[in-house]
Design an enzyme around this catalytic site. Structure first.
Site, short mmCIF file in Angstrom:
data_model
loop_
_atom_site.label_atom_id
_atom_site.label_comp_id
_atom_site.label_asym_id
_atom_site.label_seq_id
_atom_site.Cartn_x
_atom_site.Cartn_y
_atom_site.Cartn_z
N GLY A 1 0.81 -1.21 0.00
CA GLY A 1 0.00 0.00 0.00
C GLY A 1 0.84 1.27 0.00
O GLY A 1 0.51 2.26 -0.64
N GLY B 1 -2.63 -6.06 -0.08
CA GLY B 1 -3.16 -7.40 0.10
C GLY B 1 -3.41 -7.85 1.52
O GLY B 1 -4.43 -8.45 1.82
N CYS C 1 1.51 -0.09 12.70
CA CYS C 1 2.84 0.37 12.29
C CYS C 1 3.42 1.32 13.33
O CYS C 1 4.63 1.49 13.41
CB CYS C 1 2.75 1.06 10.94
SG CYS C 1 1.36 0.56 9.95
N1 PLP Z 1 -2.67 3.11 4.21
C1 PLP Z 1 -3.40 2.63 5.23
C2 PLP Z 1 -4.73 3.25 5.53
C3 PLP Z 1 -2.92 1.55 5.98
O1 PLP Z 1 -3.66 1.08 7.01
C4 PLP Z 1 -1.67 0.99 5.65
C5 PLP Z 1 -1.06 -0.13 6.41
O2 PLP Z 1 -1.48 -0.69 7.31
C6 PLP Z 1 -0.96 1.53 4.56
C7 PLP Z 1 -1.49 2.58 3.87
C8 PLP Z 1 0.36 0.97 4.16
O3 PLP Z 1 0.20 -0.30 3.56
P1 PLP Z 1 1.44 -1.31 3.47
O4 PLP Z 1 1.79 -1.69 4.85
O5 PLP Z 1 0.94 -2.44 2.62
O6 PLP Z 1 2.54 -0.58 2.79
#
Ligand code: PLP
Length: 360
Positions: free
Chosen positions: A49, A178, A303
């Site tokens: 993402g 994913g 995160c």
């Molecule tokens: N955007 C949102 C709203 C998210 O919750 C997240 C991750 O949890 C991301 C972006 C980033 O996605 P990724 O961890 O696949 O890079």
């Protein structure tokens, strides 16, 4: 598994094993396109993402060097927020739209922020900490009626939980990842509306029709496609919502001085998320105690766990500090059972009571 073993071909190879891999990638693209309400040619695969979000915003800014204004919100995921902060420190200006204490945007503020210099409006579909849903269709209409800006939606937390209709919602760019809907980790996609001429993400081989070079991770893409098809039928979300609502209302009943953050009408909140704060306690400690009981929750966004500052989302919502530090987030899925809810309700009140006694 077959794409890691017998059908291990490279989709760019012209031979039979390559053709099999190509067919699998094509199928995955069509499954993802279907989930988004897009055409196959409008879906590009990415690694996550974050990559989709970064690419969308940077590519939108590349279209016209004279337009250097970005509109986003104060509750975005770091994948958007930190990129915009970095751009703000360079030669771009950023409007950070605020939210009220329920996590809602003021759409007049959005309208007022748009100008001929606005290159991109980037808002999330569902907030990853509270589950609050922004009214994407209305936002898209405002952006299109009042500017030439591209409309990017970070849909990472919405895909698989609520219907997505990129065409009806006036969306130009839509990011997904994913691992938020039962696909493997390390794979995502970016919808980009047909007709948009965006800078390629990587330059090299001609993969993804020249838009993102790099040999495809076929097994990951197949997993993403299969998951997209798996979650497309949303009927199970009503059951998830009932379980979430029960969990939430009984927690509020059993535990004094607790509050749900981002409590919105059903249409404006994800069915599976519950962000709860307990006054005068500590979210990290609650999380650790629940973990010992086999119950896995997050504090703030996953995160951001491990950082001890208050979540930027709850801070933007003006939740009092005595509550923000005692915040946890439950995320239910179709695999969360009634027994899981019972167990949580049976242990959580004592955990909070003990932690409050220690803190007093
Ligand atoms: N955007 C949102 C709203 C998210 O919750 C997240 C991750 O949890 C991301 C972006 C980033 O996605 P990724 O961890 O696949 O890079």
């Amino acid at each position: 598994m077959p794409y890691l073993t017998s059908s291990f071909g490279n989709p760019s190879s012209a031979h039979a094993i390559g053709a099999k891999a190509r067919a699998a990638v094509d199928r995955a693209r069509s499954q993802v396109a279907h989930l988004l309400g897009a055409d196959e040619g409008e879906v590009v695969f990415t690694s996550c993402g974050t990559e989709s979000d970064n690419w969308a915003i940077l590519a939108a800014l590349d279209i016209d060097d004279q337009r250097r204004h970005i509109v986003t919100t104060s509750v975005e995921h770091d994948a958007v927020r930190r990129l915009c902060e970095k751009l703000e420190g360079r030669r771009y200006s950023v409007t950070w739209l605020g939210v009220d204490e329920n996590g809602s945007l003021d759409l007049d503020e959005l309208r007022g922020s748009l100008s001929p210099e606005t290159a991109v409006v980037s808002v999330m579909h569902a907030n990853n900490e509270t589950g609050v849903l922004f009214p994407i269709r209305e936002i898209g209409a405002i952006v299109k009626e009042n500017s030439n800006a591209l409309f990017h939606v970070d849909g990472v937390n919405a895909a698989g939980k609520v219907p997505i209709d990129v065409k009806g919602d006036h969306v130009d760019l839509y990011s997904i990842s994913g691992h938020k809907f039962h696909a493997p980790k390390g794979v995502g996609a970016l919808y980009f509306r047909a007709g948009l001429e965006l800078q390629p993400r990587f330059i090299g081989g001609g993969q993804e029709r020249g838009r993102r070079a790099g040999t495809e991770a076929v097994h990951q893409l197949v997993g993403l496609g299969a998951a997209a098809e798996f979650v497309e039928d949303l009927t199970v979300t009503e059951l998830i919502r009932r379980r979430r609502d029960r969990l939430e209302s009984e927690i509020l009943d059993k535990i004094p001085n607790s509050r749900v953050n981002g409590l919105q009408p059903a249409d404006f909140r994800l069915p599976n998320t519950s962000a709860i704060s307990f006054e005068n306690t500590n979210g990290e400690a609650i999380m650790a105690a629940l973990d010992r009981e086999g119950i896995c929750v997050s504090t703030g966004s996953a995160c951001a766990s491990g950082s001890h500052s208050a979540s930027h989302v709850l801070t933007a919502m003006n939740i009092p500090y005595s509550f923000t530090m005692g915040s946890i987030r439950f995320s239910l899925s179709r695999y969360t059972t009634e027994e899981d809810i019972e167990k949580t309700l049976s242990v959580l009140p004592t955990i909070v009571e003990k932690l409050r006694a220690i803190a007093a």
